[in-house]
Design a protein around this motif. Structure first.
Motif: not given
Length: 165
Positions: A54-64
């Motif tokens: 896996y890889a970790l990312f900052p949130p990228f969706a306007a709404k989770e």
């Protein structure tokens, strides 16, 4: 809707596989990921779930996105989406080389490459994930590379997700 595909790759090893988005089962998650592509980050091999990278990312969706098409027993070729609060990943036991602060949310995009996975974490219990994609080509080669990553280390390797051409 026409099927949508993405390429998942281990960049340094030059290995890739193709996955189909499961728009019919996880439409909100698929839309969030698709709109954010390309995504790439340091790869990790799971300590608890067994056969997962896996890889970790900052949130990228306007709404989770909500939990869709959930599982705690991913099968080979499943792509899963998890959202974690920083406090859930903030202990040194997870081995991250960067600080993960409480109050921060991280998105975990994962590929399961072999059988007998169980999303049970000794610190917090069951960790259901959204299955949003399924590998359709190249899983055997990717599984071999993931096993090599487990045995030789992930240092310097990148997990990449991008739209298939």
């Amino acid at each position: 809707m026409t099927d949508r595909y993405l390429e998942v790759s281990l960049v340094k090893r030059g290995i890739q596989c193709t996955a189909r988005l499961l728009d019919d089962r996880a439409p909100l998650t698929c839309a969030a990921v698709w709109d954010a592509l390309p995504l790439s980050g340091d790869v990790y091999h799971a300590k608890y779930a067994r056969n997962e990278i896996y890889a970790l990312f900052p949130p990228f969706a306007a709404k989770e996105p909500p939990l869709e098409n959930p599982t705690v027993t991913p099968i080979p070729g499943d792509l899963c989406y998890f959202a974690f609060a920083g406090a859930e990943l903030g202990t040194k036991a997870y081995g991250y080389d960067r600080r993960v602060d409480a109050g921060t949310t991280l998105v975990d995009l994962a590929l399961f490459y072999e059988r007998n996975n169980l999303l049970l974490n000794g610190d917090v219990g069951w960790i259901p994930g959204t299955v949003w994609g399924q590998v359709t080509e190249g899983l055997d080669e990717m599984a071999a590379a993931c096993n090599d990553l487990w045995r030789t280390g992930a240092q310097g390797e990148t997990l990449s997700f991008r739209r298939a051409a």
